[in-house]
Design an enzyme around this catalytic site. Structure first.
Site, PDB file in Angstrom:
ATOM      1  N   HIS A 225    -106.405  63.352 -13.101  1.00 43.13           N
ATOM      2  CA  HIS A 225    -105.033  63.055 -13.510  1.00 43.13           C
ATOM      3  C   HIS A 225    -104.033  64.024 -12.879  1.00 43.13           C
ATOM      4  CE1 HIS A 225    -101.928  62.346 -16.854  1.00 43.13           C
ATOM      5  NE2 HIS A 225    -102.166  61.159 -16.361  1.00 43.13           N
ATOM      6  N   LYS A 227    -101.526  65.920 -10.177  1.00 40.71           N
ATOM      7  CA  LYS A 227    -100.555  65.540  -9.145  1.00 40.71           C
ATOM      8  C   LYS A 227    -100.125  66.823  -8.440  1.00 40.71           C
ATOM      9  CE  LYS A 227     -99.880  62.458 -12.703  1.00 40.71           C
ATOM     10  NZ  LYS A 227    -100.249  62.694 -14.106  1.00 40.71           N
ATOM     11  N   ASP A 232     -98.519  74.104   3.747  1.00 41.27           N
ATOM     12  CA  ASP A 232     -98.591  75.341   4.537  1.00 41.27           C
ATOM     13  C   ASP A 232     -98.849  76.588   3.701  1.00 41.27           C
ATOM     14  OD1 ASP A 232     -98.170  73.882   6.843  1.00 41.27           O
ATOM     15  OD2 ASP A 232     -96.006  74.262   6.891  1.00 41.27           O
ATOM     16  N   HIS A 402     -91.912  60.363 -19.937  1.00 41.44           N
ATOM     17  CA  HIS A 402     -93.237  60.663 -19.410  1.00 41.44           C
ATOM     18  C   HIS A 402     -93.417  62.152 -19.125  1.00 41.44           C
ATOM     19  CE1 HIS A 402     -96.616  60.243 -16.371  1.00 41.44           C
ATOM     20  NE2 HIS A 402     -97.027  59.417 -17.310  1.00 41.44           N
ATOM     21  N   LYS A 404     -94.256  66.051 -19.489  1.00 38.50           N
ATOM     22  CA  LYS A 404     -95.284  66.821 -20.192  1.00 38.50           C
ATOM     23  C   LYS A 404     -94.818  68.279 -20.203  1.00 38.50           C
ATOM     24  CE  LYS A 404     -97.750  63.492 -17.638  1.00 38.50           C
ATOM     25  NZ  LYS A 404     -97.959  62.484 -18.591  1.00 38.50           N
ATOM     26  N   ASP A 409     -89.581  79.464 -27.757  1.00 39.82           N
ATOM     27  CA  ASP A 409     -88.733  80.631 -28.013  1.00 39.82           C
ATOM     28  C   ASP A 409     -87.914  81.110 -26.819  1.00 39.82           C
ATOM     29  OD1 ASP A 409     -89.683  80.605 -30.574  1.00 39.82           O
ATOM     30  OD2 ASP A 409     -91.046  82.300 -30.327  1.00 39.82           O
TER      31      ASP A 409
END
Length: 484
Positions: A225, A227, A232, A402, A404, A409
């Site tokens: 899952h 991404k 470089d 979508h 995440k 704090d």
């Protein structure tokens, strides 16, 4: 008794012995009792199909060590470095003293459970939505001189995927090394011609953990899952956006696609590179971790402290789940959580409720409309007990949320690929950046509060009077929570 009857009896006996063996193995895995019971019921109550579902979706590969790290013996240096950093943390040598007390526990946890090295010289930019993320990625890719490494859950036919292919082919023809890992289930609809064109141009592109029967396996366990883009060894990207047009243009009938990505420069780029190269070894059995050109550890003047935490069936611990638990537990003022799917498990759920009941401002942002029917209703099944504990729940109204993201704090934030659900915690290969920087945390908190303006806060009074049919859907979906 003729042979046909003997064969039938033998087949029945063999079937029941197989079922009993599978049930025994499920029990001996020592999983969460609810999850164990759920699989036992499926295997016993759904003849034959239940057995196939368990073998295909339910085997605990973290226990069985299917995803072995053999061949990566030279990674012992990571163990030595993490041990050294733990000792320096104890002596307060890595950070300013005023910051140590609040974050030392989390840093030490991640050094222990995933060897997530502390990197101190980084610059981190938060990228909101596809309109900021994809132009930034394409610009960075166009500037690549030596190599490009990509790892994606979804690459889907459309304008974005076409532009990505054309750019990668152009860079490969210009002499840039291009390596790409795509998840075989997430990319099941990607045309074979797309991959052939890239390979013909010299791009090394391979599937992660190929499976058959894609349409049946769209919820198969142990998917990649992640991404990740590394260019470089100088610039990297990670977050929630895949290469599919809906991540840029939104979903018809639902609205915009709200998501969060980050661009990183500095030492943390090498940490993301390590995650990619370990996955590359798993896919190709090609060891590149011992090559200096892929491990530069270049510093940036930003002085942002970052830990890169990876979690999956190849790790001994549910590292990201433990990170989320600790983030919530360490909060003294507020915890802001943005997630598209919310199936946290009892431990994380109890931690959220305890934080709210202890006076911490706990806010959770969920999508009002989701791209997944079952997970949407399962997420809603937790709302009542959250509200009772004082957790504030918001429904994003403009489209699909979508992102995440977790912010605590104003001192630490998490951005990455992992949802607040058991699939991300235990079964998928995920990666998150834990960023210890007040400016980055402030930006994440500001964007979160902006999203709340496009959201509707749930109230206990209104929730109590939702329809009986809604309650039924939530309760039925909740039964499947251990299996989702």
């Amino acid at each position: 008794m003729n042979w046909s009857v003997i064969i039938v009896y033998a087949g029945v006996i063999l079937y029941f012995l197989t079922i009993l063996t599978i049930v025994f193995n499920i029990v001996m895995e020592n999983r969460n009792p609810v999850r164990t019971l759920a699989w036992v019921v499926v295997v016993l109550m759904v003849p034959f199909l239940g057995m196939i579902f368990y073998i295909y979706f339910g085997v605990n590969y973290r226990k069985s060590k299917m995803f072995s790290m053999k061949g990566l013996g030279d990674m012992k240096w990571l163990q030595y470095m993490s041990e050294d950093q733990k000792q320096r943390l104890k002596k307060a040598e890595l950070l300013k003293k005023e910051d140590m007390k609040e974050v030392r526990k989390l840093m030490t946890l991640l050094l222990n459970n995933s060897k997530a090295l502390l990197t101190r010289y980084n610059k981190v930019d938060v990228l909101n939505n596809g309109k900021e993320t994809f132009p930034a990625i394409f610009t960075a890719l166009s500037k690549a001189r030596r190599y490009i490494h990509l790892e994606y859950y979804i690459i889907e036919k459309g304008e974005l995927a076409t532009r990505l292919k054309e750019l990668l082919i152009a860079k490969a023809k210009a002499g840039v090394e291009v390596r790409c890992i795509y998840d075989d289930v997430g990319c099941w609809s990607l045309p074979k011609s797309y991959i052939r064109e890239m390979r013909a141009a010299g791009i090394q592109i391979y599937p992660f953990l190929p499976v058959r029967f894609h349409r049946i396996a769209d919820k198969a366990n142990y998917r990649n899952h992640r991404k990740i883009v590394v260019i470089d060894g100088e610039t990297a990207f990670v977050g929630g956006l895949n290469f599919a047009d809906r991540y840029l243009t939104g979903v018809p009938g639902i609205g915009v696609w709200r998501d969060t990505h980050v661009r990183v420069r500095g030492e943390a780029v090498t940490s993301l590179q390590i995650v990619f190269l370990i996955d590359w070894y798993f896919v190709r059995q090609e060891l590149l971790l011992n090559k200096e050109e892929y491990m530069p550890y270049k510093r940036e003047d930003g002085n942002v402290v970052v830990q890169t935490v990876a979690s999956g069936p190849d790790s001994d611990w549910a590292s990201i789940q433990q990170a989320y638990f600790t983030l919530i537990n360490m909060a003294r003022h507020y915890v802001f959580i943005s997630t598209p799917y919310f199936m946290p498990g009892e431990t994380t759920l109890s931690c959220l409720k305890a934080a709210a009941m202890g006076g911490v401002d706990v806010r959770i942002l969920l999508p009002h409309k989701s791209d997944s029917y079952l997970t949407n209703w399962c997420s809603r099944s937790y709302v009542e007990e959250l509200l009772e504990a004082g957790v504030k729940v918001y429904w994003y109204q403009k489209g699909i949320n979508h992102s995440k993201v977790i912010v605590v704090d104003g001192i630490v934030g998490s951005v990455g690929t992992a949802n607040v659900d058991m699939r991300s915690f235990e079964e998928n290969f995920e990666v998150n950046l834990i960023v210890y920087d007040r400016n980055v945390a402030k930006n994440l908190a500001t964007y979160f509060m902006e999203d709340l303006k496009d959201s509707e806060e749930e109230s206990m009074h209104r929730w109590k009077f939702r329809t009986r049919w809604q309650k039924v859907q939530e309760s039925v979906a909740r039964l499947f929570a251990p299996l989702l």
